[in-house]
Design a protein around this motif. Structure first.
Motif, PDB file in Angstrom:
ATOM      1  N   LEU A  19       2.310   1.038  -6.176  1.00  0.00           N
ATOM      2  CA  LEU A  19       2.714   0.066  -5.166  1.00  0.00           C
ATOM      3  C   LEU A  19       2.041   0.345  -3.825  1.00  0.00           C
ATOM      4  O   LEU A  19       1.597  -0.582  -3.134  1.00  0.00           O
ATOM      5  CB  LEU A  19       4.235   0.086  -5.011  1.00  0.00           C
ATOM      6  CG  LEU A  19       5.046  -0.317  -6.245  1.00  0.00           C
ATOM      7  CD1 LEU A  19       6.536  -0.195  -5.961  1.00  0.00           C
ATOM      8  CD2 LEU A  19       4.691  -1.726  -6.687  1.00  0.00           C
ATOM      9  N   ALA A  20       1.957   1.633  -3.452  1.00  0.00           N
ATOM     10  CA  ALA A  20       1.322   1.973  -2.178  1.00  0.00           C
ATOM     11  C   ALA A  20      -0.169   1.662  -2.207  1.00  0.00           C
ATOM     12  O   ALA A  20      -0.738   1.178  -1.228  1.00  0.00           O
ATOM     13  CB  ALA A  20       1.551   3.446  -1.857  1.00  0.00           C
ATOM     14  N   GLY A  77       1.355  17.665   6.807  1.00  0.00           N
ATOM     15  CA  GLY A  77       2.214  16.511   6.995  1.00  0.00           C
ATOM     16  C   GLY A  77       1.510  15.261   7.476  1.00  0.00           C
ATOM     17  O   GLY A  77       1.976  14.589   8.403  1.00  0.00           O
ATOM     18  N   LEU A  78       0.377  14.907   6.848  1.00  0.00           N
ATOM     19  CA  LEU A  78      -0.308  13.668   7.195  1.00  0.00           C
ATOM     20  C   LEU A  78       0.576  12.461   6.882  1.00  0.00           C
ATOM     21  O   LEU A  78       1.368  12.496   5.945  1.00  0.00           O
ATOM     22  CB  LEU A  78      -1.620  13.545   6.421  1.00  0.00           C
ATOM     23  CG  LEU A  78      -2.850  14.234   7.007  1.00  0.00           C
ATOM     24  CD1 LEU A  78      -4.041  14.028   6.079  1.00  0.00           C
ATOM     25  CD2 LEU A  78      -3.175  13.710   8.388  1.00  0.00           C
ATOM     26  N   PRO A  79       0.443  11.384   7.633  1.00  0.00           N
ATOM     27  CA  PRO A  79       1.225  10.175   7.360  1.00  0.00           C
ATOM     28  C   PRO A  79       0.967   9.650   5.951  1.00  0.00           C
ATOM     29  O   PRO A  79      -0.153   9.769   5.427  1.00  0.00           O
ATOM     30  CB  PRO A  79       0.740   9.182   8.423  1.00  0.00           C
ATOM     31  CG  PRO A  79       0.222  10.034   9.529  1.00  0.00           C
ATOM     32  CD  PRO A  79      -0.353  11.249   8.868  1.00  0.00           C
ATOM     33  N   PRO A  80       1.968   9.050   5.318  1.00  0.00           N
ATOM     34  CA  PRO A  80       1.808   8.575   3.924  1.00  0.00           C
ATOM     35  C   PRO A  80       0.677   7.577   3.752  1.00  0.00           C
ATOM     36  O   PRO A  80       0.037   7.550   2.697  1.00  0.00           O
ATOM     37  CB  PRO A  80       3.171   7.931   3.629  1.00  0.00           C
ATOM     38  CG  PRO A  80       4.129   8.599   4.550  1.00  0.00           C
ATOM     39  CD  PRO A  80       3.347   8.893   5.793  1.00  0.00           C
ATOM     40  N   ARG A  81       0.403   6.726   4.756  1.00  0.00           N
ATOM     41  CA  ARG A  81      -0.635   5.708   4.579  1.00  0.00           C
ATOM     42  C   ARG A  81      -2.012   6.360   4.413  1.00  0.00           C
ATOM     43  O   ARG A  81      -2.851   5.874   3.657  1.00  0.00           O
ATOM     44  CB  ARG A  81      -0.647   4.743   5.766  1.00  0.00           C
ATOM     45  CG  ARG A  81      -1.124   5.344   7.083  1.00  0.00           C
ATOM     46  CD  ARG A  81      -1.098   4.336   8.214  1.00  0.00           C
ATOM     47  NE  ARG A  81      -1.646   4.867   9.449  1.00  0.00           N
ATOM     48  CZ  ARG A  81      -0.974   5.618  10.311  1.00  0.00           C
ATOM     49  NH1 ARG A  81       0.290   5.919  10.053  1.00  0.00           N
ATOM     50  NH2 ARG A  81      -1.539   6.068  11.413  1.00  0.00           N
ATOM     51  N   GLY A 107      -6.043   6.908  -3.425  1.00  0.00           N
ATOM     52  CA  GLY A 107      -6.588   5.738  -4.102  1.00  0.00           C
ATOM     53  C   GLY A 107      -8.089   5.741  -4.155  1.00  0.00           C
ATOM     54  O   GLY A 107      -8.702   5.402  -5.190  1.00  0.00           O
ATOM     55  N   GLU A 108      -8.728   6.154  -3.061  1.00  0.00           N
ATOM     56  CA  GLU A 108     -10.187   6.236  -3.050  1.00  0.00           C
ATOM     57  C   GLU A 108     -10.678   7.247  -4.077  1.00  0.00           C
ATOM     58  O   GLU A 108     -11.624   6.987  -4.832  1.00  0.00           O
ATOM     59  CB  GLU A 108     -10.676   6.629  -1.656  1.00  0.00           C
ATOM     60  CG  GLU A 108     -12.176   6.770  -1.556  1.00  0.00           C
ATOM     61  CD  GLU A 108     -12.620   7.405  -0.251  1.00  0.00           C
ATOM     62  OE1 GLU A 108     -13.838   7.427   0.005  1.00  0.00           O
ATOM     63  OE2 GLU A 108     -11.747   7.890   0.510  1.00  0.00           O
ATOM     64  N   ALA A 119       3.138  12.881   9.932  1.00  0.00           N
ATOM     65  CA  ALA A 119       4.123  11.908   9.476  1.00  0.00           C
ATOM     66  C   ALA A 119       5.419  12.082  10.265  1.00  0.00           C
ATOM     67  O   ALA A 119       5.722  13.171  10.783  1.00  0.00           O
ATOM     68  CB  ALA A 119       4.398  12.097   7.980  1.00  0.00           C
ATOM     69  N   ASP A 120       6.167  11.012  10.386  1.00  0.00           N
ATOM     70  CA  ASP A 120       7.460  11.057  11.057  1.00  0.00           C
ATOM     71  C   ASP A 120       8.482  11.651  10.098  1.00  0.00           C
ATOM     72  O   ASP A 120       9.087  10.955   9.285  1.00  0.00           O
ATOM     73  CB  ASP A 120       7.880   9.645  11.486  1.00  0.00           C
ATOM     74  CG  ASP A 120       9.128   9.658  12.356  1.00  0.00           C
ATOM     75  OD1 ASP A 120       9.782  10.718  12.434  1.00  0.00           O
ATOM     76  OD2 ASP A 120       9.452   8.620  12.956  1.00  0.00           O
TER      77      ASP A 120
END
Length: 549
Positions: A76-77, A139-143, A150-151, A420-421
């Motif tokens: 989904l992401a 802790g990188l942001p999920p996006r 994906g890449e 990431a938050d």
């Protein structure tokens, strides 16, 4: 090497991988960047060395690594970020191969456009193992994690397809742009279809096999090889077949597999990743003598120009492409919008995101495995154009990106302050936990209304009290997180940490008592293992770090 020597070598390699992983855990440096350096050090010592067999890498190593990564990814992401993922895994790979091929054709003596495109295709796909290992730790942001994942899943299929077309042209098979594009579409569509078919069969088998985790694991381990070999038999992309199968199976696993099966499968694939990734990164460094052996026929100037073209395109094109495809479109969209919307709602990607994504383009064993598949001679019997030089260029790019970018990735991420938050993520998890407990309470109410003769009201009430206690704890945690939204990371709860300490003390005491019974001869070992397994599952529910629960 005889069987005993091979066994000794494998055991020594596993020991080295384990030590490097221990060092990486203590220093914060990625093992994927340290292992090639160790491999180079070993290659310079006298004694036997291991030459990388590209067919073994592409057939036995690549499928399980890709499948494991796909199982851990979010379909989904990836779908939500599909434009960015396709831009990097297809368009950027194609541009990288074409630019490097053009540079070789113009400036490198003895090289052809097709040969240059071949090495460009080999070095175009990043291997995100090192970047993801560091990214998750800091802790990188999920996006960003999603885009890198994906890449890394899809770009290998693009690169290997371009490589096969370029090799065919370089060896005398001729080149036709429409035919090459058609071949790419057939390979991609066919690979995706084969992967979907294999995933469908695996999903059919998962239900009847869910009661036996051993059989489920056997099917899981065989799935990537089945998808790869089946796709290769139909002359379509085996890499894409493995990725699609992994994404579909991983997406439906929560419904199909039992808890015991998921725990065991996760443990098995973590071990597979640890061993395969460690061994292949160690092998990268050991290829140095093989790579250097064929450079004597080339002038220093030719070597420098070839390396500069390959490394320059790889290092410079990626940030430029990210700038043009991420920042510019968002900036134009923000300029066209006349509504007074906050900047963070208009611009999804920032300069910091582009820098991190650019530095995450580390190359790995796929690049070396692909370039080693270049044939020695063409169909006419002539040597493949500048093959040894192409292999050296790929090796340099792998070392520069894997070691250089891999070792500096974490400091750059920390310097940019891109995290990431954790507060928001913890709140979301606790809200989901609360919703699940409320669903369980509703199910108990329905069960009570049905008035089963074999289920007493006291049993339902006992379970309801336990769930209500858990729900109250989750709601208190949510309130604490909402009251501390401005705090960096989830707030520390002394009461919760105290409760965790008490539970760990109790578990240790129970485990010691079981051991005392076993040592006194009152409890057999098979009974001890059953009781230990119960405690292990309880302990597994406890978070490793209370502040990140």
């Amino acid at each position: 090497m005889d069987a005993e020597s091979v066994l000794i070598f494998v055991l020594a390699a596993i020991a080295v991988v384990a030590v490097v992983r221990w060092v990486a855990g203590r220093t914060g440096l990625p093992a994927a960047a340290l292992l090639p350096l160790v491999g180079i050090g070993y290659a310079l010592l006298p004694g036997p060395n291991v030459t990388l067999d590209p067919h073994i890498i592409l057939t036995f190593v690549l499928p399980p690594l890709l499948y494991s990564a796909a199982l851990d990814s979010s379909m989904l992401a990836i779908r939500r970020n599909l434009r960015t993922v396709v831009s990097l895994s297809v368009v950027l790979v194609l541009l990288t191969a074409l630019l490097i091929g053009t540079g070789f054709a113009w400036f490198v003596t003895g090289a052809t456009l097709a040969a240059g495109i071949a090495v460009g295709a080999a070095v175009a796909p990043p291997d995100p193992v090192a970047a993801l290992a560091v990214g998750r730790r800091v802790g990188l942001p999920p996006r960003i994690i999603t885009v890198v994942q994906g890449e890394g899943l899809l770009n290998d299929a693009t690169a290997l397809t371009i490589l096969s077309v370029a090799v065919a042209a370089a060896t005398g098979g001729g080149f036709s742009a429409p035919a090459a594009f058609g071949q790419f579409l057939i390979a991609a569509a066919g690979g995706a279809a084969v992967g979907a078919a294999v995933a469908f069969v695996v999903r059919l088998l998962s239900r009847p096999l869910s009661g036996d985790p051993m059989l489920a694991n056997a099917v899981s381990l065989g799935t990537p090889f089945t998808a790869y070999l089946l796709a290769e038999r139909f002359h379509v992309s085996g890499v894409l077949a493995v990725v699609v199968a992994g994404l579909i199976v991983g997406h439906h696993a929560p419904r199909a597999a039992t808890g015991a099966g998921r725990l065991q499968t996760s443990a098995v694939w973590r071990l597979v990743d640890f061993l395969l990734e460690g061994l292949v990164f160690l092998l990268i460094g050991q290829q140095l003598p093989e790579v250097l052996r064929g450079l004597a026929a080339y002038k220093i100037g030719t070597i420098v120009v070839a390396v500069a073209i390959t490394a320059g395109v790889v290092l410079l094109l990626r940030p430029l492409w990210l700038l043009l495809t991420l920042l510019v479109p968002d900036a134009l969209q923000a300029r066209r919008s006349g509504a007074p919307v906050a900047r963070e709602d208009l611009v999804r990607w920032t300069v910091r995101d582009v820098v991190v994504l650019s530095w995450a383009g580390t190359r790995g064993v796929i690049s070396l495995g692909a370039v080693f598949t270049l044939p020695l001679v063409t169909e006419t019997g002539a040597p493949f154009p500048a093959r040894d030089l192409l292999v050296f260029c790929a090796f340099v790019v792998v070392l520069v990106t894997l070691v250089g970018q891999g070792l500096t990735f974490a400091p750059i991420v920390r310097a940019l302050g891109l995290r990431a938050d954790g507060n928001d993520q913890a709140r979301l998890r606790n809200e989901a936990r609360s919703a699940s407990v409320e669903a369980a309470l509703d199910a108990l109410d329905e069960l009570e209304e049905q008035e089963h003769d074999d289920i007493s009201v006291s049993v339902i009430e006992t379970m309801r009290e336990q769930l209500q206690t858990r729900l109250s704890r989750y709601r208190d945690r949510i309130d604490l997180l909402r009251d501390n939204e401005d705090v960096t990371g989830p707030p520390v709860s002394p009461q919760y940490e105290a409760a965790l300490h008490v539970r760990r003390v109790a578990l240790d005491a129970q485990r010691n008592e079981f051991l005392r019974w076993r040592d006194a001869g009152w409890l057999p070992d098979d009974g001890l293992r059953v009781l230990e397994r119960e405690l292990d599952h309880e302990e597994r529910l406890l978070p490793d770090r209370p502040t990140r629960r």
